[in-house]
Design a protein around this motif. Sequence first.
Motif, PDB file in Angstrom:
ATOM      1  N   GLY A   1       0.810  -1.210   0.000  1.00 31.03           N
ATOM      2  CA  GLY A   1       0.000   0.000   0.000  1.00 31.03           C
ATOM      3  C   GLY A   1       0.842   1.258   0.000  1.00 31.03           C
ATOM      4  O   GLY A   1       0.538   2.225  -0.713  1.00 31.03           O
TER       5      GLY A   1
ATOM      6  N   ARG B   1       1.258   4.395  -2.576  1.00 30.29           N
ATOM      7  CA  ARG B   1       1.028   5.748  -2.070  1.00 30.29           C
ATOM      8  C   ARG B   1       2.081   6.729  -2.559  1.00 30.29           C
ATOM      9  O   ARG B   1       1.784   7.887  -2.855  1.00 30.29           O
ATOM     10  CB  ARG B   1       1.014   5.701  -0.540  1.00 30.29           C
ATOM     11  CG  ARG B   1       0.615   6.987   0.135  1.00 30.29           C
ATOM     12  CD  ARG B   1       0.346   6.710   1.604  1.00 30.29           C
ATOM     13  NE  ARG B   1      -0.833   5.867   1.762  1.00 30.29           N
ATOM     14  CZ  ARG B   1      -1.132   5.231   2.892  1.00 30.29           C
ATOM     15  NH1 ARG B   1      -0.347   5.330   3.940  1.00 30.29           N
ATOM     16  NH2 ARG B   1      -2.223   4.493   2.961  1.00 30.29           N
TER      17      ARG B   1
ATOM     18  N   GLN C   1      -6.192   8.386  -5.182  1.00 26.02           N
ATOM     19  CA  GLN C   1      -6.057   7.410  -4.105  1.00 26.02           C
ATOM     20  C   GLN C   1      -6.275   8.065  -2.743  1.00 26.02           C
ATOM     21  O   GLN C   1      -6.936   7.504  -1.867  1.00 26.02           O
ATOM     22  CB  GLN C   1      -4.667   6.764  -4.156  1.00 26.02           C
ATOM     23  CG  GLN C   1      -4.434   5.762  -3.052  1.00 26.02           C
ATOM     24  CD  GLN C   1      -3.029   5.223  -3.014  1.00 26.02           C
ATOM     25  OE1 GLN C   1      -2.558   4.679  -2.016  1.00 26.02           O
ATOM     26  NE2 GLN C   1      -2.292   5.373  -4.114  1.00 26.02           N
ATOM     27  N   PHE C   2      -5.739   9.271  -2.554  1.00 32.28           N
ATOM     28  CA  PHE C   2      -5.844   9.944  -1.262  1.00 32.28           C
ATOM     29  C   PHE C   2      -7.265  10.395  -0.966  1.00 32.28           C
ATOM     30  O   PHE C   2      -7.721  10.322   0.174  1.00 32.28           O
ATOM     31  CB  PHE C   2      -4.885  11.140  -1.219  1.00 32.28           C
ATOM     32  CG  PHE C   2      -3.435  10.739  -1.221  1.00 32.28           C
ATOM     33  CD1 PHE C   2      -2.849  10.212  -0.093  1.00 32.28           C
ATOM     34  CD2 PHE C   2      -2.666  10.881  -2.364  1.00 32.28           C
ATOM     35  CE1 PHE C   2      -1.511   9.839  -0.090  1.00 32.28           C
ATOM     36  CE2 PHE C   2      -1.330  10.507  -2.374  1.00 32.28           C
ATOM     37  CZ  PHE C   2      -0.754   9.989  -1.231  1.00 32.28           C
TER      38      PHE C   2
ATOM     39  N   TYR D   1      -9.254   7.238  -0.158  1.00 29.09           N
ATOM     40  CA  TYR D   1      -8.739   6.749   1.124  1.00 29.09           C
ATOM     41  C   TYR D   1      -9.285   7.581   2.276  1.00 29.09           C
ATOM     42  O   TYR D   1      -9.692   7.058   3.319  1.00 29.09           O
ATOM     43  CB  TYR D   1      -7.214   6.817   1.082  1.00 29.09           C
ATOM     44  CG  TYR D   1      -6.500   6.220   2.266  1.00 29.09           C
ATOM     45  CD1 TYR D   1      -6.082   4.895   2.255  1.00 29.09           C
ATOM     46  CD2 TYR D   1      -6.210   6.980   3.391  1.00 29.09           C
ATOM     47  CE1 TYR D   1      -5.409   4.344   3.327  1.00 29.09           C
ATOM     48  CE2 TYR D   1      -5.534   6.442   4.463  1.00 29.09           C
ATOM     49  CZ  TYR D   1      -5.136   5.121   4.429  1.00 29.09           C
ATOM     50  OH  TYR D   1      -4.461   4.591   5.491  1.00 29.09           O
ATOM     51  N   THR D   2      -9.301   8.902   2.080  1.00 28.50           N
ATOM     52  CA  THR D   2      -9.794   9.803   3.118  1.00 28.50           C
ATOM     53  C   THR D   2     -11.281   9.590   3.381  1.00 28.50           C
ATOM     54  O   THR D   2     -11.714   9.457   4.530  1.00 28.50           O
ATOM     55  CB  THR D   2      -9.545  11.268   2.707  1.00 28.50           C
ATOM     56  OG1 THR D   2      -8.129  11.478   2.566  1.00 28.50           O
ATOM     57  CG2 THR D   2     -10.097  12.223   3.742  1.00 28.50           C
TER      58      THR D   2
ATOM     59  N   GLN E   1     -12.197   6.393   5.456  1.00 24.87           N
ATOM     60  CA  GLN E   1     -11.579   6.097   6.746  1.00 24.87           C
ATOM     61  C   GLN E   1     -12.588   5.726   7.832  1.00 24.87           C
ATOM     62  O   GLN E   1     -12.468   4.690   8.480  1.00 24.87           O
ATOM     63  CB  GLN E   1     -10.711   7.273   7.209  1.00 24.87           C
ATOM     64  CG  GLN E   1      -9.344   7.289   6.583  1.00 24.87           C
ATOM     65  CD  GLN E   1      -8.569   6.010   6.833  1.00 24.87           C
ATOM     66  OE1 GLN E   1      -8.157   5.711   7.936  1.00 24.87           O
ATOM     67  NE2 GLN E   1      -8.401   5.214   5.775  1.00 24.87           N
TER      68      GLN E   1
ATOM     69  N   GLY F   1      -7.038   3.094  -3.123  1.00 25.85           N
ATOM     70  CA  GLY F   1      -7.366   3.883  -1.939  1.00 25.85           C
ATOM     71  C   GLY F   1      -8.468   3.249  -1.116  1.00 25.85           C
ATOM     72  O   GLY F   1      -8.411   3.244   0.130  1.00 25.85           O
TER      73      GLY F   1
ATOM     74  N   MET G   1      -6.888   0.143   0.633  1.00 27.75           N
ATOM     75  CA  MET G   1      -5.894   0.468   1.656  1.00 27.75           C
ATOM     76  C   MET G   1      -6.511   1.092   2.891  1.00 27.75           C
ATOM     77  O   MET G   1      -5.960   0.987   3.993  1.00 27.75           O
ATOM     78  CB  MET G   1      -4.835   1.402   1.073  1.00 27.75           C
ATOM     79  CG  MET G   1      -3.729   0.681   0.312  1.00 27.75           C
ATOM     80  SD  MET G   1      -2.978  -0.683   1.261  1.00 27.75           S
ATOM     81  CE  MET G   1      -2.358   0.206   2.692  1.00 27.75           C
ATOM     82  N   SER G   2      -7.662   1.757   2.746  1.00 25.21           N
ATOM     83  CA  SER G   2      -8.328   2.305   3.932  1.00 25.21           C
ATOM     84  C   SER G   2      -8.719   1.186   4.886  1.00 25.21           C
ATOM     85  O   SER G   2      -8.596   1.311   6.112  1.00 25.21           O
ATOM     86  CB  SER G   2      -9.563   3.111   3.518  1.00 25.21           C
ATOM     87  OG  SER G   2     -10.555   2.264   2.934  1.00 25.21           O
TER      88      SER G   2
ATOM     89  N   SER H   1      -9.076   5.465  12.470  1.00 25.90           N
ATOM     90  CA  SER H   1      -9.467   5.805  11.101  1.00 25.90           C
ATOM     91  C   SER H   1      -9.826   7.282  10.982  1.00 25.90           C
ATOM     92  O   SER H   1      -9.537   7.910   9.961  1.00 25.90           O
ATOM     93  CB  SER H   1     -10.644   4.935  10.658  1.00 25.90           C
ATOM     94  OG  SER H   1     -11.796   5.189  11.445  1.00 25.90           O
TER      95      SER H   1
ATOM     96  N   PHE I   1      -4.655  12.155   5.636  1.00 25.63           N
ATOM     97  CA  PHE I   1      -4.645  12.015   4.188  1.00 25.63           C
ATOM     98  C   PHE I   1      -5.549  13.019   3.491  1.00 25.63           C
ATOM     99  O   PHE I   1      -5.359  13.300   2.303  1.00 25.63           O
ATOM    100  CB  PHE I   1      -4.962  10.571   3.807  1.00 25.63           C
ATOM    101  CG  PHE I   1      -3.802   9.669   4.114  1.00 25.63           C
ATOM    102  CD1 PHE I   1      -2.733   9.608   3.247  1.00 25.63           C
ATOM    103  CD2 PHE I   1      -3.756   8.949   5.290  1.00 25.63           C
ATOM    104  CE1 PHE I   1      -1.641   8.811   3.525  1.00 25.63           C
ATOM    105  CE2 PHE I   1      -2.669   8.153   5.586  1.00 25.63           C
ATOM    106  CZ  PHE I   1      -1.599   8.084   4.702  1.00 25.63           C
TER     107      PHE I   1
END
Length: 436
Positions: free
Chosen positions: A21, A25, A53-54, A57-58, A61, A108, A111-112, A348, A355
């Motif tokens: 991951g 990133r 991805q960010f 991912y954000t 969470q 993303g 990976m979260s 999270s 992120f």
Amino acid sequence: MSLRVQQMLGYTLLSAAFFIGFFHRFAPATFAEPIARTFDVGSTALGGLASMQFWVYTLMQIPAGVIVDRYGIRVPASVGTALVGIGAAVLALAPSFALAMCGPALVGFGMSIVFVSVMKNNAIWFTGQRFGFITGCTLLTAAMGSIASEAPAALLLRISAWQPIFLALSVLSLILAALLASFWRPPPAEDCGQLTARNKKERTKIFGTIRSVIARPQIWLIMLAISGTNGTFYAFAGLWGTPLLVHSFGFERDTAALAMTLSLVPYGLGSLFLGQISDKLRTRKAFIIAASGASTVAWVWLVSAGSATPVVAWICFVLLGLSSSQVVASFAAVKESVPDEATGTALSLVNMGVFLTTAIVQFGYGWLVASAGTGSTITGDLYRIALWLPAAISIAGLLGALKVSETFPREQHQNQPANTQMAIRGQLQPPYRDGD
């Protein structure tokens, strides 16, 4: 299979997924140019691909924390790792740029869930006094993934196109997903104490857990502090660090990539040793404040460096990498600030802030540089002046760190009266004030 083997096997598999991951990133810094050539896109579109991805991912969470708190680790971690593999394959095989955007989005998303699973695994398999150390080991593994995505990946690109590299990562991720589904197991109920039984009872109280976490000022202060250090550093280590060093400080491109790689080394090693030291000294706040202060100094120094030598810039990025290792102390403080059943949700939420900061800085910094340029002319001074964005966020993080309350590993309170133990577990008002 013995408990020790179960513990280390589960930890190793999850750490391997975490390694992959972090490779994804930070990969945009290395793979940006060949990907741009493949899809014939400019810097704006490439920035959108890198930040996708960010953003996902954000946004994922808190849902990821709820999923892991509700359903455990094995199935969510397996599915999350599989999604990372599918996302890598989608990016490598995409016939168009629009479809390629789905690849980082899937990475993303996956990976979260993997992140929360890793931290939850550490929380339930390792004691509080060892949590800082094992978190440091985990982040050292993640840092190795980041390092692999920089100079080593650049060497791979000399002998291979970028697509086969991502396809190999996809296959490896899918294998890891299958292994997690087959071999990861939770600790037996007798080793989890009341945690396992309480989790079973609390699984229906999802929204109550979220409200409980959101209502704690301590969690928001830690989020602000870690966003100021790690959120800003990730944005540059993953995308903007190399262009900044090349255009504003006179680095050759290969030298700049190597400098960014070296800045990740103290991040990884610092995470390992800081975890051990924090456990032994039984303090989290001191390390959070020191790291936030170091990050602020480094960003302000970069802004005001002017015509300083490349050595100054390299020292600043090493300092930024080292200050980001405070994530170990921050995660430990989060764990020690909430009841056990809310650990996944709290971690999270904090990680979401980190992120979100990374995504904002990656987009905002690029926009500031481009908008301040005249036509197509972007000077090195513009790259440097736009650094006031991460500098301001880092200053805000330092102010938040000063208000974080001290926490300690819970085991030291085992012999205290029952009402004090309840307070430590978050069921009564804790015996400290914010900022103490």
